[in-house]
Scaffold this motif. Structure first.
Motif, PDB file in Angstrom:
ATOM      1  N   LEU A  27      -5.763  -0.577  -0.372  1.00  0.00           N
ATOM      2  CA  LEU A  27      -6.025  -0.049  -1.716  1.00  0.00           C
ATOM      3  C   LEU A  27      -6.336   1.445  -1.668  1.00  0.00           C
ATOM      4  CD1 LEU A  27      -8.147  -2.968  -3.190  1.00  0.00           C
ATOM      5  CD2 LEU A  27      -5.848  -2.272  -3.927  1.00  0.00           C
ATOM      6  N   GLN A  28      -7.117   1.856  -0.673  1.00  0.00           N
ATOM      7  CA  GLN A  28      -7.445   3.278  -0.535  1.00  0.00           C
ATOM      8  C   GLN A  28      -6.172   4.084  -0.275  1.00  0.00           C
ATOM      9  OE1 GLN A  28      -9.669   4.637   2.979  1.00  0.00           O
ATOM     10  NE2 GLN A  28     -11.053   5.699   1.567  1.00  0.00           N
ATOM     11  N   GLN A  29      -5.312   3.597   0.598  1.00  0.00           N
ATOM     12  CA  GLN A  29      -4.060   4.296   0.895  1.00  0.00           C
ATOM     13  C   GLN A  29      -3.159   4.362  -0.334  1.00  0.00           C
ATOM     14  OE1 GLN A  29      -2.807   1.889   4.222  1.00  0.00           O
ATOM     15  NE2 GLN A  29      -3.717   3.282   5.732  1.00  0.00           N
ATOM     16  N   GLU A  30      -3.067   3.262  -1.074  1.00  0.00           N
ATOM     17  CA  GLU A  30      -2.246   3.242  -2.283  1.00  0.00           C
ATOM     18  C   GLU A  30      -2.810   4.189  -3.345  1.00  0.00           C
ATOM     19  OE1 GLU A  30      -1.666  -0.770  -3.717  1.00  0.00           O
ATOM     20  OE2 GLU A  30      -0.841  -1.430  -1.787  1.00  0.00           O
ATOM     21  N   ALA A  31      -4.128   4.201  -3.486  1.00  0.00           N
ATOM     22  CA  ALA A  31      -4.751   5.096  -4.470  1.00  0.00           C
ATOM     23  C   ALA A  31      -4.516   6.553  -4.083  1.00  0.00           C
ATOM     24  CB  ALA A  31      -6.246   4.792  -4.588  1.00  0.00           C
TER      25      ALA A  31
END
Length: 156
Positions: A27-31
Protein backbone atom coordinates in the motif's frame (compact mmCIF):
# COMPACT_ATOMS: atom_id res chain seq x y z
CA UNK A 1 -7.42 -11.13 -1.44
CA UNK A 2 -5.14 -8.15 -1.15
CA UNK A 3 -6.28 -4.79 0.15
CA UNK A 4 -6.54 -2.00 -2.45
CA UNK A 5 -5.69 1.65 -1.81
CA UNK A 6 -9.37 2.45 -2.26
CA UNK A 7 -10.35 -0.14 0.35
CA UNK A 8 -7.61 1.06 2.70
CA UNK A 9 -9.27 4.50 2.82
CA UNK A 10 -12.41 2.95 4.27
CA UNK A 11 -10.54 1.51 7.26
CA UNK A 12 -9.68 3.37 10.42
CA UNK A 13 -5.97 3.92 11.02
CA UNK A 14 -6.17 1.33 13.81
CA UNK A 15 -7.72 -1.23 11.48
CA UNK A 16 -5.16 -0.47 8.80
CA UNK A 17 -2.34 -0.84 11.31
CA UNK A 18 -3.59 -4.36 11.94
CA UNK A 19 -3.07 -5.63 8.39
CA UNK A 20 -0.14 -7.82 7.39
CA UNK A 21 3.19 -5.96 7.01
CA UNK A 22 3.51 -7.04 3.35
CA UNK A 23 0.13 -5.41 2.65
CA UNK A 24 1.27 -2.20 4.37
CA UNK A 25 4.45 -2.26 2.28
CA UNK A 26 2.49 -2.73 -0.94
CA UNK A 27 0.00 0.00 0.00
CA UNK A 28 2.84 2.40 0.82
CA UNK A 29 4.52 1.67 -2.52
CA UNK A 30 1.24 2.10 -4.41
CA UNK A 31 0.48 5.36 -2.60
CA UNK A 32 3.98 6.66 -3.40
CA UNK A 33 3.52 5.73 -7.06
CA UNK A 34 0.11 7.45 -7.19
CA UNK A 35 1.57 10.57 -5.56
CA UNK A 36 4.41 10.73 -8.09
CA UNK A 37 1.90 10.25 -10.91
CA UNK A 38 -0.36 13.01 -9.55
CA UNK A 39 2.59 15.39 -9.16
CA UNK A 40 3.70 14.76 -12.76
CA UNK A 41 0.15 15.34 -13.99
CA UNK A 42 -0.17 18.55 -11.96
CA UNK A 43 3.15 19.84 -13.37
CA UNK A 44 1.97 18.95 -16.89
CA UNK A 45 -1.30 20.86 -16.50
CA UNK A 46 0.44 23.83 -14.87
CA UNK A 47 2.93 23.87 -17.76
CA UNK A 48 0.03 24.10 -20.20
CA UNK A 49 -1.55 26.92 -18.18
CA UNK A 50 1.77 28.80 -18.14
CA UNK A 51 2.18 28.32 -21.88
CA UNK A 52 -1.38 29.52 -22.52
CA UNK A 53 -1.20 32.66 -20.39
CA UNK A 54 2.47 33.68 -20.06
CA UNK A 55 2.50 36.23 -22.89
CA UNK A 56 -0.80 37.74 -21.77
CA UNK A 57 0.46 38.02 -18.19
CA UNK A 58 3.72 39.63 -19.31
CA UNK A 59 1.81 42.17 -21.41
CA UNK A 60 -0.50 42.95 -18.50
CA UNK A 61 2.44 43.35 -16.12
CA UNK A 62 4.10 45.74 -18.57
CA UNK A 63 0.85 47.69 -19.00
CA UNK A 64 0.47 47.98 -15.22
CA UNK A 65 4.22 48.62 -14.64
CA UNK A 66 4.11 45.73 -12.19
CA UNK A 67 7.13 43.41 -12.37
CA UNK A 68 6.09 41.25 -9.41
CA UNK A 69 3.00 40.53 -7.36
CA UNK A 70 -0.46 39.44 -8.41
CA UNK A 71 -2.35 40.31 -11.58
CA UNK A 72 -5.83 39.15 -12.61
CA UNK A 73 -7.79 38.93 -15.83
CA UNK A 74 -10.75 36.98 -17.16
CA UNK A 75 -10.64 34.50 -20.01
CA UNK A 76 -14.02 33.38 -21.29
CA UNK A 77 -15.62 33.35 -17.84
CA UNK A 78 -12.57 31.97 -15.99
CA UNK A 79 -10.68 34.24 -13.60
CA UNK A 80 -6.94 33.88 -14.14
CA UNK A 81 -4.69 34.98 -11.29
CA UNK A 82 -0.95 35.10 -11.89
CA UNK A 83 1.35 35.68 -8.96
CA UNK A 84 5.07 36.34 -9.26
CA UNK A 85 6.33 36.63 -5.68
CA UNK A 86 9.40 38.60 -4.73
CA UNK A 87 12.20 36.51 -3.30
CA UNK A 88 14.93 38.88 -2.20
CA UNK A 89 18.27 37.31 -1.36
CA UNK A 90 20.49 39.25 1.01
CA UNK A 91 24.28 38.97 1.08
CA UNK A 92 24.94 37.86 4.65
CA UNK A 93 28.51 39.19 4.79
CA UNK A 94 27.47 42.62 3.57
CA UNK A 95 24.58 42.70 6.06
CA UNK A 96 26.98 41.79 8.87
CA UNK A 97 29.24 44.69 7.81
CA UNK A 98 26.26 47.05 7.78
CA UNK A 99 25.20 45.82 11.24
CA UNK A 100 28.72 46.53 12.54
CA UNK A 101 28.63 50.05 11.08
CA UNK A 102 25.20 50.67 12.65
CA UNK A 103 26.47 49.47 16.05
CA UNK A 104 29.66 51.55 15.70
CA UNK A 105 27.56 54.67 15.11
CA UNK A 106 25.73 54.01 18.39
CA UNK A 107 22.46 52.68 16.98
CA UNK A 108 20.88 49.27 17.56
CA UNK A 109 21.19 47.03 14.46
CA UNK A 110 18.12 45.13 15.71
CA UNK A 111 15.99 48.15 14.80
CA UNK A 112 16.90 47.69 11.14
CA UNK A 113 17.80 44.03 10.73
CA UNK A 114 16.42 40.67 11.78
CA UNK A 115 19.47 38.92 13.10
CA UNK A 116 19.42 35.15 13.37
CA UNK A 117 22.13 32.93 14.78
CA UNK A 118 22.35 29.27 13.87
CA UNK A 119 24.66 26.43 14.67
CA UNK A 120 24.95 23.50 12.28
CA UNK A 121 24.10 20.33 14.23
CA UNK A 122 26.93 18.38 12.62
CA UNK A 123 29.44 20.98 13.73
CA UNK A 124 27.92 21.12 17.21
CA UNK A 125 28.20 17.36 17.71
CA UNK A 126 31.81 17.43 16.46
CA UNK A 127 32.87 20.10 18.97
CA UNK A 128 34.74 19.17 22.14
CA UNK A 129 32.53 18.69 25.22
CA UNK A 130 33.77 21.94 26.83
CA UNK A 131 32.62 24.03 23.86
CA UNK A 132 29.28 22.20 23.59
CA UNK A 133 28.59 22.89 27.30
CA UNK A 134 28.91 26.64 26.66
CA UNK A 135 26.25 26.43 23.93
CA UNK A 136 23.86 24.01 25.69
CA UNK A 137 21.77 26.71 27.42
CA UNK A 138 20.93 28.18 23.99
CA UNK A 139 20.00 24.81 22.44
CA UNK A 140 16.60 23.16 22.46
CA UNK A 141 16.21 19.91 20.58
CA UNK A 142 12.87 19.45 18.86
CA UNK A 143 11.90 16.52 16.69
CA UNK A 144 10.00 16.28 13.47
CA UNK A 145 7.34 13.86 12.38
CA UNK A 146 8.53 10.23 12.53
CA UNK A 147 9.08 8.56 9.18
CA UNK A 148 8.71 4.85 8.59
CA UNK A 149 9.95 3.18 5.42
CA UNK A 150 8.97 -0.35 4.68
CA UNK A 151 10.94 -2.67 2.45
CA UNK A 152 11.30 -6.38 1.99
CA UNK A 153 13.77 -8.12 4.27
CA UNK A 154 16.03 -8.79 1.26
CA UNK A 155 16.29 -5.05 0.44
CA UNK A 156 17.85 -4.06 3.78
Amino acid sequence: MSLSLHDAQTLSIGELAGVHPEDLLRLQQEADAELRKAKRLKEWVEGAIALKYDQRVQALRQQLSKETGTVHFDDDGVRVTADLPKKPVWDQRKLAEIAQRIAASGDDPGEFLEITYRVAERKYTAWPESLRKAFEPARTLKTGKPIFRLSTAEEK
